[in-house]
Design a protein around this motif. Structure first.
Motif, PDB file in Angstrom:
ATOM      1  N   UNK A  31       0.878  -1.175   0.000  1.00  0.00           N
ATOM      2  CA  UNK A  31       0.000   0.000   0.000  1.00  0.00           C
ATOM      3  C   UNK A  31       0.916   1.225   0.000  1.00  0.00           C
ATOM      4  N   UNK A  32       1.079   1.793  -1.179  1.00  0.00           N
ATOM      5  CA  UNK A  32       1.998   2.936  -1.318  1.00  0.00           C
ATOM      6  C   UNK A  32       1.263   4.223  -0.951  1.00  0.00           C
ATOM      7  N   UNK A  33       1.854   4.994  -0.033  1.00  0.00           N
ATOM      8  CA  UNK A  33       1.202   6.230   0.423  1.00  0.00           C
ATOM      9  C   UNK A  33       1.972   7.442  -0.100  1.00  0.00           C
ATOM     10  N   UNK A  34       1.253   8.373  -0.714  1.00  0.00           N
ATOM     11  CA  UNK A  34       1.876   9.614  -1.186  1.00  0.00           C
ATOM     12  C   UNK A  34       1.174  10.814  -0.550  1.00  0.00           C
ATOM     13  N   UNK A  35       1.758  11.979  -0.751  1.00  0.00           N
ATOM     14  CA  UNK A  35       1.249  13.227  -0.177  1.00  0.00           C
ATOM     15  C   UNK A  35       0.477  13.992  -1.257  1.00  0.00           C
ATOM     16  N   UNK A  36      -0.777  14.347  -0.961  1.00  0.00           N
ATOM     17  CA  UNK A  36      -1.639  15.008  -1.953  1.00  0.00           C
ATOM     18  C   UNK A  36      -1.060  16.338  -2.440  1.00  0.00           C
ATOM     19  N   UNK A  37      -0.236  16.984  -1.623  1.00  0.00           N
ATOM     20  CA  UNK A  37       0.324  18.272  -2.056  1.00  0.00           C
ATOM     21  C   UNK A  37       1.397  18.063  -3.115  1.00  0.00           C
ATOM     22  N   UNK A  38       2.038  16.867  -3.084  1.00  0.00           N
ATOM     23  CA  UNK A  38       3.137  16.593  -4.027  1.00  0.00           C
ATOM     24  C   UNK A  38       3.101  15.113  -4.455  1.00  0.00           C
ATOM     25  N   UNK A  51       8.753  -3.361  -5.934  1.00  0.00           N
ATOM     26  CA  UNK A  51       7.534  -4.123  -5.654  1.00  0.00           C
ATOM     27  C   UNK A  51       7.323  -5.235  -6.677  1.00  0.00           C
ATOM     28  N   UNK A  52       8.092  -5.176  -7.748  1.00  0.00           N
ATOM     29  CA  UNK A  52       8.083  -6.248  -8.734  1.00  0.00           C
ATOM     30  C   UNK A  52       6.667  -6.515  -9.216  1.00  0.00           C
ATOM     31  N   UNK A  53       6.169  -7.769  -9.084  1.00  0.00           N
ATOM     32  CA  UNK A  53       4.815  -8.022  -9.579  1.00  0.00           C
ATOM     33  C   UNK A  53       3.778  -8.075  -8.475  1.00  0.00           C
ATOM     34  N   UNK A  54       4.123  -7.561  -7.317  1.00  0.00           N
ATOM     35  CA  UNK A  54       3.186  -7.659  -6.189  1.00  0.00           C
ATOM     36  C   UNK A  54       1.986  -6.752  -6.416  1.00  0.00           C
ATOM     37  N   UNK A  55       0.910  -7.078  -5.723  1.00  0.00           N
ATOM     38  CA  UNK A  55      -0.271  -6.210  -5.776  1.00  0.00           C
ATOM     39  C   UNK A  55       0.106  -4.854  -5.177  1.00  0.00           C
ATOM     40  N   UNK A  56      -0.430  -3.818  -5.761  1.00  0.00           N
ATOM     41  CA  UNK A  56      -0.021  -2.466  -5.380  1.00  0.00           C
ATOM     42  C   UNK A  56      -1.258  -1.562  -5.312  1.00  0.00           C
ATOM     43  N   UNK A  57      -1.462  -0.946  -4.163  1.00  0.00           N
ATOM     44  CA  UNK A  57      -2.558   0.027  -4.056  1.00  0.00           C
ATOM     45  C   UNK A  57      -1.912   1.401  -3.865  1.00  0.00           C
ATOM     46  N   UNK A  58      -2.284   2.342  -4.714  1.00  0.00           N
ATOM     47  CA  UNK A  58      -1.745   3.702  -4.595  1.00  0.00           C
ATOM     48  C   UNK A  58      -2.721   4.553  -3.784  1.00  0.00           C
ATOM     49  N   UNK A  59      -2.237   4.997  -2.616  1.00  0.00           N
ATOM     50  CA  UNK A  59      -3.066   5.834  -1.745  1.00  0.00           C
ATOM     51  C   UNK A  59      -2.474   7.238  -1.730  1.00  0.00           C
ATOM     52  N   UNK A  60      -3.298   8.241  -1.936  1.00  0.00           N
ATOM     53  CA  UNK A  60      -2.812   9.621  -1.811  1.00  0.00           C
ATOM     54  C   UNK A  60      -3.446  10.217  -0.554  1.00  0.00           C
TER      55      UNK A  60
END
Ligand SMILES: Nc1nc2c(ncn2[C@@H]2O[C@H](COP(=O)(O)OP(=O)(O)OP(=O)(O)O)[C@@H](O)[C@H]2O)c(=O)[nH]1
Length: 290
Positions: A31-38, A51-60
């Motif tokens: 679960x990749x977390x990013x900052x909404x401002x950037x 992360x290679x082929x793993x499942x990935x959820x992008x959270x902002x």
């Protein structure tokens, strides 16, 4: 743009990246977390490799810190790249249900993958990961529905792994994976410094504050950001919208009004006010279509 130099130690980064890859190897879902401002500066160019082929959820995260207009524009931009970020405010618990649902939905494909490799089905293992200060710990606590990690603590990836059992057949790692800042790109480094994602020892605060004023005066030309420039002008009693000489002249004048002429203290105050949301919703990055 003449961006102030932001220092980091390459050896330190290499070591942190190695440790991070070791932790990622133990999980099925990132679960990749990013900052909404950037949202771009808090994405790492090596992430796909890790992360290679793993499942990935992008959270902002920090959706409360930008306008709905900014969120809409980013959604269009990401969707055009076949990416579907989930926006949340981990401080107030907004958008958490959707993240849990997405994690739960990824179960079946992870189970199928394990079965096809002759492996046993077990609870899937998830890790939240992102740059310092994006809100990973706050998100873990929200997903786990209890305080499992101190939201301000500097969590390391070295200590023993401890898994939190979630109701949905998911085990979540109780410590967030911290991505070392990528400071090769000085424009991103500046954004990370402005959002407090890099320790102050790594940069000269006055030059970062000057860049911030430059960004605000540029944003002022965009009608959607006009409110921020007005808000800043009113707050400090120094106009940034017209009759604006230069960013350093603005800092000098504000310093003479608020910090007895101490420009360093004024720079610090300005950045703290931005980080504490006293200046309105200011996105430092907006989508660029090419
Ligand atoms: N306004 C706002 N603040 C948030 C949000 N999420 C987290 N915060 C605040 O941001 C600060 C940092 O949050 P953390 O959860 O500690 O961030 P982290 O990514 O775990 O930080 P590191 O441990 O340094 O890697 C805390 O004061 C949180 O309360 C959010 O969505 N909105």
């Amino acid at each position: 743009m003449d961006i102030p130099k932001i220092q980091w130690y390459p050896g330190h980064i290499a070591k942190a990246e190695k440790k991070l890859s070791e932790v990622i190897n133990k999980v099925d879902l990132v679960i990749e977390v990013r900052d909404a401002r950037i949202p771009l500066s808090t994405g790492h160019p090596h992430l796909n490799k890790w992360i290679n082929n793993k499942k990935h959820i992008l959270v902002i995260n920090r959706s409360d810190m930008v306008s709905p207009h900014t969120i809409n524009s980013w959604n269009k931009w990401f969707n055009a790249k076949d990416q579907y970020p989930l926006w949340c405010d981990a401080k107030r618990g907004i958008g958490i249900k959707e993240i849990c649902k997405s994690a739960k939905d990824s179960r079946s494909s992870i189970d199928d993958r394990r079965l096809s490799r002759g492996m046993r089905i077990r609870p899937i293992r998830a890790l939240t990961l992102g740059f310092p200060n994006v809100g990973k710990s706050a998100l873990i606590n929200r997903i786990a529905k209890k305080r499992v990690v101190d939201s301000a603590r500097k969590a390391g990836v070295t200590r023993n792994l401890r898994w939190i059992k979630l109701e949905s057949g998911i085990d979540l790692l109780d410590a967030p994976g911290v991505i070392p800042p990528n400071l090769e790109d000085q424009k991103s480094a500046l954004n990370l410094a402005l959002c407090d994602d890099i320790g102050e020892a790594a940069y000269e605060i006055e030059s970062v504050a000057i860049e911030f004023i430059k960004i605000i005066s540029t944003l002022n030309k965009d009608k959607n950001a006009n409110i921020s420039a007005k808000q800043i002008s009113n707050r400090y009693g120094v106009d940034i919208t017209k009759g604006f000489k230069s960013p350093s002249a603005w800092i000098n004048e504000a310093a003479s009004k608020h910090t007895s002429g101490d420009t360093r203290r004024m720079s610090h105050k300005l950045l703290e006010d931005y980080r504490n949301q006293m200046l309105g919703k200011i996105a430092l990055e907006v989508p660029l279509w090419n």
